[in-house]
Design a protein around this motif. Structure first.
Motif, mmCIF file in Angstrom:
data_model
loop_
_atom_site.group_PDB
_atom_site.id
_atom_site.type_symbol
_atom_site.label_atom_id
_atom_site.label_comp_id
_atom_site.label_asym_id
_atom_site.label_seq_id
_atom_site.Cartn_x
_atom_site.Cartn_y
_atom_site.Cartn_z
ATOM 1 N N UNK A 1 0.843 -1.202 0.000
ATOM 2 C CA UNK A 1 0.000 0.000 0.000
ATOM 3 C C UNK A 1 0.876 1.248 0.000
ATOM 4 N N UNK A 2 0.648 2.125 -0.971
ATOM 5 C CA UNK A 2 1.454 3.329 -1.118
ATOM 6 C C UNK A 2 0.722 4.604 -0.732
ATOM 7 N N UNK A 3 -0.569 4.535 -0.584
ATOM 8 C CA UNK A 3 -1.291 5.750 -0.221
ATOM 9 C C UNK A 3 -2.794 5.536 -0.240
ATOM 10 N N UNK A 4 -3.492 6.529 0.278
ATOM 11 C CA UNK A 4 -4.949 6.502 0.313
ATOM 12 C C UNK A 4 -5.452 7.849 -0.195
ATOM 13 N N UNK A 5 -6.383 7.808 -1.138
ATOM 14 C CA UNK A 5 -6.862 9.036 -1.766
ATOM 15 C C UNK A 5 -8.389 9.100 -1.685
ATOM 16 N N UNK A 6 -8.889 10.335 -1.637
ATOM 17 C CA UNK A 6 -10.333 10.550 -1.581
ATOM 18 C C UNK A 6 -10.812 11.252 -2.851
ATOM 19 N N UNK A 7 -12.057 10.981 -3.197
ATOM 20 C CA UNK A 7 -12.757 11.848 -4.136
ATOM 21 C C UNK A 7 -14.091 12.175 -3.489
#
Length: 287
Positions: free
Chosen positions: A139-145
């Motif tokens: 896991x390299x990151x968590x993003x939102x929209x």
């Protein structure tokens, strides 16, 4: 056999053709044996690669569950929030290669498959002693929209610190609620680094929302924090006044003495024998 000489004997020719006949007669048996070996090998590779695809499926299922939880809540003026978990591109590429491979075929897996697998192992682990494949490596990151109320368009660009903080706080609530035993009531502290990151007008939604879900906000702020914000939060602990000259450890001079500062309205002040002076100073009433 000496069949390739200029004049082979009839005996040599007969022996050679006899041997060729044996080879051709054994071809079906050898073909079945080879197919069984290939099938066994492919099945073994399939079992090993299942660990990789299980990781990918777990991330996918975890993301779907997060988005279902987010769909059940409203965060201030946001109508909808969706989460995307970014995974290592090398891992993603390898999983795609695994999913496209046919492990039940009678043929060997492609050279391209083994090349990709070798590149992944070499680049992912190299000469490191720890060759475990853990989520923190994948896991390299968590993003939102987000989609704001009354808007049809999804926004994928980075949001303000305030909006991102509210979403992160909701994410923390979702994850902490998962470890609570059903039917129990546990109050968790939600720790936020900088209180001023959240716009003051969002606290009217945030604080009741946290209380409703058995959470209490615990945050730090500089001396520039406004009295209005302090009043909304309710309690202020001034770290500078919590130091002692008689610490039991040299590096632990800060002590908690349970004395928080807070605003007191007139009704509460009268109930606790406190009155407001004209200069807005609090004085103990004469009993």
């Amino acid at each position: 056999f000496n069949i390739r000489v200029d004049s082979p004997t009839s005996r040599t020719i007969k022996q050679t053709f006899g041997r060729l006949e044996e080879v051709f007669n054994e071809l079906p048996q050898n073909q079945r044996f080879l197919s069984e070996k290939i099938g066994s090998h492919n099945l073994t590779v399939s079992h090993y690669t299942k660990t990789l695809t299980n990781h990918a499926e777990h991330i996918k299922a975890f993301t779907s569950k997060l988005n279902r939880d987010f769909s059940a809540v409203t965060i201030n003026d946001l109508e909808q929030v969706e989460v995307t978990i970014e995974i290592d591109r090398r891992f993603k590429s390898l999983v795609a290669e695994i999913n496209s491979a046919d492990f039940h075929a009678d043929e060997m897996l492609s050279k391209n498959f083994y090349d990709r697998l070798k590149v992944f192992v070499n680049s992912f682990f190299g000469n490191k002693s720890d060759n475990r494949l853990t989520m923190d490596k994948i896991v390299k990151g968590l993003h939102y929209r987000i989609k704001k109320q009354g808007k049809d368009k999804w926004l994928t660009k980075k949001q303000s610190n305030s909006t991102t903080s509210l979403i992160n706080l909701q994410l923390a609530q979702i994850l902490l609620n998962r470890i609570k035993k059903e039917g129990s009531s546990v109050v968790f502290p939600l720790v936020h680094d900088e209180l001023a990151d959240i716009n003051i007008d969002q606290f009217d939604w945030l604080l009741p929302h946290l209380t409703k879900n058995d959470f209490r906000l615990f945050s730090a702020a500089t001396y520039s924090v406004s009295p209005e914000l302090i009043r909304k939060v309710g309690n202020l602990h001034e770290i500078g006044s919590m130091r002692t000259s008689r610490a039991y450890s040299e590096g632990r001079t800060i002590v908690y003495w349970k004395g928080s500062e807070k605003f007191t309205d007139t009704t509460s002040a009268k109930a606790s024998n406190v009155i407001f002076a004209e200069q807005s100073e609090l004085e103990l009433a004469n009993s």
